[in-house]
Motif scaffolding. Structure first.
Motif, mmCIF file in Angstrom:
data_model
loop_
_atom_site.group_PDB
_atom_site.id
_atom_site.type_symbol
_atom_site.label_atom_id
_atom_site.label_comp_id
_atom_site.label_asym_id
_atom_site.label_seq_id
_atom_site.Cartn_x
_atom_site.Cartn_y
_atom_site.Cartn_z
ATOM 1 N N TRP A 73 0.730 -1.063 -0.238
ATOM 2 C CA TRP A 73 -0.180 -0.124 0.188
ATOM 3 C C TRP A 73 1.012 1.202 -0.157
ATOM 4 N N THR A 74 0.348 2.257 -0.700
ATOM 5 C CA THR A 74 0.905 3.886 -0.260
ATOM 6 C C THR A 74 0.098 4.911 0.156
ATOM 7 N N GLY A 75 0.269 6.001 0.141
ATOM 8 C CA GLY A 75 -0.369 7.412 0.873
ATOM 9 C C GLY A 75 -1.323 6.264 1.771
ATOM 10 N N GLY A 76 -1.063 5.752 3.009
ATOM 11 C CA GLY A 76 -2.035 5.214 3.626
ATOM 12 C C GLY A 76 -1.952 3.486 3.926
ATOM 13 N N SER A 77 -1.954 3.052 5.013
ATOM 14 C CA SER A 77 -2.563 2.320 5.445
ATOM 15 C C SER A 77 -3.572 1.012 5.201
ATOM 16 N N TYR A 78 -3.534 0.326 4.971
ATOM 17 C CA TYR A 78 -4.834 -0.806 3.991
ATOM 18 C C TYR A 78 -6.244 -0.373 5.188
ATOM 19 N N GLY A 79 -6.503 0.024 3.572
ATOM 20 C CA GLY A 79 -8.041 0.863 4.117
ATOM 21 C C GLY A 79 -8.601 2.782 4.536
#
Length: 528
Positions: free
Chosen positions: A428-434
């Motif tokens: 993931w990129t730009g934030g964690s899962y979800g």
């Protein structure tokens, strides 16, 4: 060695009138469909469902505690001991169960493309589609090799035979039991075909180091100049996808050995995840699925029989098994020289690791031992969403020996052959899962392509202040803002907190490697 009694019992089973030996692909397709085990897709692939077991069952896997191997095995939650008495009892019951079946299917073949170190295996299946699976996944013998064939290991697979935990001493109705001494693997209570593949890989992880050969859970390919690359990573991290490159020849997609002569494929086929598979994104894999391939838990249209790879109603762990020659660009035989580039793939659900970073030798050893990734939904029973985990050497479930055995062998080979190592985050990129999104495959391909070309060996980098990783500041075909994970987050402070959380998990996990050198501990891991 197999005892006389065990050998005679097995010989008696294999001499039965219900045994089909070494059937061809068309014959196995006919058997699987006529027996109601599977359906045929529009492309001619055999489509089978595995019921409630749509992934491996690691808690049901055992190794028999035997005098010849007990001091070598790294016993624990992965390699769980079971007694010879329990094995013998289940073995006898399974033979009786298989003997009365209308039909059995036997495949004989090899694990290991290098004749000097290959393992002769035979697989006895209750289901025709399981036998088709192993026919496509392992190395198929020539007629001359069959005439002189002598099996080193035997798999007995009986999905309809279920254990009684109260009587048989297992954890559940399902069991995967390996006897190193008797050279037999028992698989019961599960229809998931991947258990057969991974059982043989575990055997190779036990046997090959004795001959100075490093077994590896990785993909491998080779460029036009003979430059070999390895791709390490757990299921779902992109090994199969990234190694199936139209501009490079595939050595293999999942399991390899690294000997003094170079790299060789352990298998003769590919077992690709096919969730959301499309011709546009993964043309090599999409095109490889044809007559005789096996589609596991893939939903097909009841009328047209066209597979719907986006339908995950059965599981996200949908799979395609096909012989390696279904891929156009392959090395024949599946052997090549020593690797120049090693890629560690991780699907980071925290969304904080760089999409690509260049590793020092100490960092390479640290991240190999750590084996950080996220288990993806469906790859194991009970996993319904990405779950952060540390899988030693990117293959902990399949390593019978202590992790340091494999790590020291890899470190020595990296140094001897001057291989450059990169850590690639396909998560993931730009934030964690979800919150964030999965890394763009187009960008990952571009980064890997530049790494394999040697274009990232000496480029300008910036340091990640948490993990101490060197991040390239510019890569052809990749937006600059993608390369630094902190810049991809809307809230930099939130990134810092999540990154520190993962760094702490790295340190806590690494405490179990007490015998590792201080250089690897201090120079390889997170710095903040």
């Amino acid at each position: 060695m197999i005892s006389t009694k065990i050998g005679d019992e097995l010989k008696n089973l294999l001499s039965g009138e219900n045994v089909n030996n070494q059937l061809s692909v068309p014959q196995l397709v006919e058997k699987a469909t006529s027996r109601g085990e599977a359906k045929l897709s529009a492309d001619g692939a055999v489509v089978a469902q595995t019921g409630k077991y749509t992934g491996r069952s690691p808690k049901d896997k055992y190794i028999v505690e035997e005098a010849s191997s007990k001091d070598k095995i790294d016993w624990g939650s992965v390699n769980r001991p079971i007694s010879s008495e329990i094995f013998d009892s289940l073995y006898t019951k399974m033979l009786k169960h298989l003997k009365i079946k209308d039909e059995l299917f036997v495949f004989k073949g090899f694990a290991g493309a290098d004749p000097a170190s290959r393992l002769s295996i035979q697989v006895v299946n209750e289901y025709a589609w399981h036998n088709l699976f192993v026919h496509q996944l392992f190395i198929r013998p020539t007629m001359d090799e069959l005439k002189a064939f002598n099996a080193n290991f035997t798999i007995l697979s009986a999905p309809s035979f279920k254990a009684d935990p109260a009587v048989d001493g297992t954890s559940s109705e399902t069991f995967i039991i390996v006897s190193m001494e008797k050279r037999i693997i028992l698989i019961g209570g599960t229809e998931y075909a991947g258990e057969m593949k991974k059982s043989i890989f575990s055997i190779m992880n036990y046997l090959l180091p004795e001959n100075g050969i490093l077994p590896m859970h990785c993909s491998a390919n080779v460029g036009e100049e003979g430059d070999v690359a390895l791709f390490f990573g757990l299921s779902g991290t992109g090994k199969t996808t990234l190694s199936a490159d139209a501009h490079r020849k595939l050595i293999g997609d999942d399991e390899h050995g690294w000997s003094d002569n170079g790299v060789f494929n352990i298998e003769g086929g590919c077992y690709a995840k096919c969730v959301n598979l499309s011709q546009e994104k993964e043309p090599e894999i999409f095109g490889a699925i044809s007559f005789g391939s096996v589609l596991e838990n893939v939903v097909i249209d009841p009328d047209t029989r066209i597979p719907d790879y986006d339908d995950v109603s059965l599981t996200e762990n949908t799979r395609a098994a096909y012989p390696i020659h279904n891929i156009e660009n392959i090395v024949t035989p599946s052997v090549a020289g020593h690797p120049k580039t090693v890629i560690f793939l991780t699907a980071d659900a925290f969304g904080v690791l760089p999409p690509i970073s260049r590793l020092t030798k100490e960092q390479a050893m640290y991240h190999f031992l750590s084996g950080f990734t996220s288990k993806l939904a469906g790859t194991e029973r009970g996993i319904t969403s990405p779950e952060a985990t540390f899988s030693t050497c990117f293959g902990s479930p399949f390593l019978p020996l202590p992790a340091t055995v494999y790590a020291e062998m890899l470190g020595a080979k990296i140094e001897e052959h001057d291989a450059q190592v990169f850590l690639v985050n396909t998560g993931w990129t730009g934030g964690s899962y979800g919150v964030g999104k999965r890394m763009n495959l187009k960008y990952t391909r571009a980064m890997v392509r530049e790494a394999l070309a040697g274009n990232l060996n000496d480029v300008e980098t910036e340091m990640n202040d948490v993990f101490g990783l060197e991040m390239p500041t510019a890569i052809n075909g990749v937006p600059t803002e993608v390369l630094n994970p902190r810049n991809a987050w809307a809230d930099g402070a939130a990134y810092d907190l999540k990154a520190k959380e993962l760094a702490d998990l790295f340190r806590e996990n690494f405490k179990k490697f007490g015998t590792v050198s201080e250089d690897i501990k201090l120079k390889g891991g997170p710095i903040a």
